[in-house]
Design an enzyme around this catalytic site. Structure first.
Site, PDB file in Angstrom:
ATOM      1  N   ALA A  67      44.642  37.106  40.960  1.00 41.64           N
ATOM      2  CA  ALA A  67      44.746  35.701  40.552  1.00 41.64           C
ATOM      3  C   ALA A  67      46.213  35.359  40.357  1.00 41.64           C
ATOM      4  O   ALA A  67      47.030  36.236  40.081  1.00 41.64           O
ATOM      5  CB  ALA A  67      43.991  35.503  39.249  1.00 41.64           C
ATOM      6  N   GLY A 110      41.800  40.031  41.491  1.00 36.58           N
ATOM      7  CA  GLY A 110      40.998  39.105  42.297  1.00 36.58           C
ATOM      8  C   GLY A 110      41.094  39.408  43.792  1.00 36.58           C
ATOM      9  O   GLY A 110      40.178  39.108  44.551  1.00 36.58           O
ATOM     10  N   GLU A 113      38.599  41.994  44.358  1.00 36.20           N
ATOM     11  CA  GLU A 113      37.279  41.349  44.235  1.00 36.20           C
ATOM     12  C   GLU A 113      36.963  40.535  45.497  1.00 36.20           C
ATOM     13  O   GLU A 113      35.834  40.538  45.984  1.00 36.20           O
ATOM     14  CB  GLU A 113      37.260  40.466  42.977  1.00 36.20           C
ATOM     15  CG  GLU A 113      37.273  41.310  41.710  1.00 36.20           C
ATOM     16  CD  GLU A 113      37.526  40.518  40.445  1.00 36.20           C
ATOM     17  OE1 GLU A 113      38.474  39.700  40.432  1.00 36.20           O
ATOM     18  OE2 GLU A 113      36.795  40.703  39.468  1.00 36.20           O
ATOM     19  N   GLU A 133      43.711  44.180  35.706  1.00 37.16           N
ATOM     20  CA  GLU A 133      43.559  43.130  34.686  1.00 37.16           C
ATOM     21  C   GLU A 133      43.777  43.653  33.273  1.00 37.16           C
ATOM     22  O   GLU A 133      44.294  42.956  32.402  1.00 37.16           O
ATOM     23  CB  GLU A 133      42.159  42.490  34.780  1.00 37.16           C
ATOM     24  CG  GLU A 133      41.942  41.606  35.993  1.00 37.16           C
ATOM     25  CD  GLU A 133      41.430  42.346  37.220  1.00 37.16           C
ATOM     26  OE1 GLU A 133      41.552  43.583  37.280  1.00 37.16           O
ATOM     27  OE2 GLU A 133      40.898  41.671  38.128  1.00 37.16           O
TER      28      GLU A 133
END
Ligand code: CO8
Length: 259
Positions: A67, A110, A113, A133
């Site tokens: 992210a 992310g 992911e 994270e």
């Protein structure tokens, strides 16, 4: 080039679409705008009959480093709940066509992911995978805790998510996180080679195969078997099933039309 976006590039090569994440200055950090463009492009490509397989890639240094931390740092619990930025990720997961990730460099947070939302992964030998994270005081939020365990098992998922450390391409291959390793120079070509093999199959059979495989993440074995059986029976209503079997019996290559 079939569309113009700010944060991604979309190209078509015959029946294969190549979507490239394109924020190289920030290792393709996944801003809301980038994810919005990506879901828009996937939605269009999923409906485009001339496209059989989608390849999702980044650049040589990064698939995506997670992210966009600058953007995320501004969020509060309330702003996240109101915007619910991850709900749009369901659209990525719901893409019916096969998606092959061609991953070089970092696939983190992310980015990992996103890679795990793809169906097959070809990785470069310089690729690095991780869920860092925890180093930011948060946890994966776009499926990492749920998908990683299904791909690599509980202990490895725990190790990656709790330590935040990266693993290299060989380790990712060993634990089943990626299908194939190539060099940085050949990674996209290898993904295209695989895409070309898949693109020759019946699009409707591909769709129902993907659907049945992904269903296994959501159901018990007996429900999954029922679902597979339904898809199998349904394919006998298609011209592609007739063509596939006739071609075999007539000793020729099938020509699938997708209906
Ligand atoms: N967000 C914003 N900017 C980033 C990010 C990121 N995730 N990653 C790298 N950048 C920027 C750097 O700030 C730097 O910018 P600048 O040149 O202006 O200083 C530029 O990219 C290049 O990065 P580095 O200089 O750090 O390059 P290095 O090669 O030294 O290091 C790393 C590369 C290891 C990838 C390092 O940049 C790093 O650790 N990045 C952060 C990785 C990370 O923590 N990712 C997880 C983010 S949290 C997350 O993904 C939550 C998931 C929630 C769902 C996703 C919703 C979209």
């Amino acid at each position: 080039m079939i569309s113009t976006y700010e944060h991604i590039l979309v190209e078509k090569e015959e029946t294969i679409a190549i979507v490239r994440l394109n924020r190289p200055k920030v290792h393709n950090a996944l801003s809301h705008a980038l994810i919005g463009e990506l879901t828009n492009a996937l939605n269009i490509l999923d409906k485009d009959k001339s496209v059989k397989v989608i390849i999702l890639t980044g650049n040589e240094r990064a698939f995506a480093a997670g992210a966009d931390i600058g953007e995320m740092a501004q969020e509060t619990s309330v702003s996240l709940m109101l915007k619910d930025p991850f709900s749009i990720w369901d659209k990525i997961r719901n893409t019916k066509k096969p998606i092959i990730a061609a991953v070089s460099g970092f696939a983190l947070g992310g980015g990992l992911e996103l890679m795990m939302n793809c169906d097959i992964v070809v990785a470069s030998d310089n690729a690095k995978f991780g869920q860092p994270e925890i180093n930011l005081g948060i946890i994966p939020g776009a499926g990492g805790t749920q998908r990683l365990i299904r791909l690599v098992g509980k202990n490895k998922a725990m190790e990656m998510i709790l330590t935040g450390e990266m693993i290299n391409a060989q380790e990712a291959f060993r634990i089943g996180l990626v299908n194939k390793i190539a060099s940085v120079e050949t990674c996209l070509e290898e993904a295209k080679k695989m895409a070309k093999v898949i693109a020759k199959k019946s699009p409707i059979a591909l769709q129902l195969a993907k659907d049945a495989i992904l269903k296994s993440f959501e159901t018990s074995l007996s429900e999954g078997l029922q679902h597979e059986r339904k898809n199998f029976y349904m394919l006998f209503a298609t011209a592609d099933q007739k063509e596939g079997m006739s071609a075999f019996l007539e000793k020729r290559d099938p020509v699938f039309e997708g209906h």
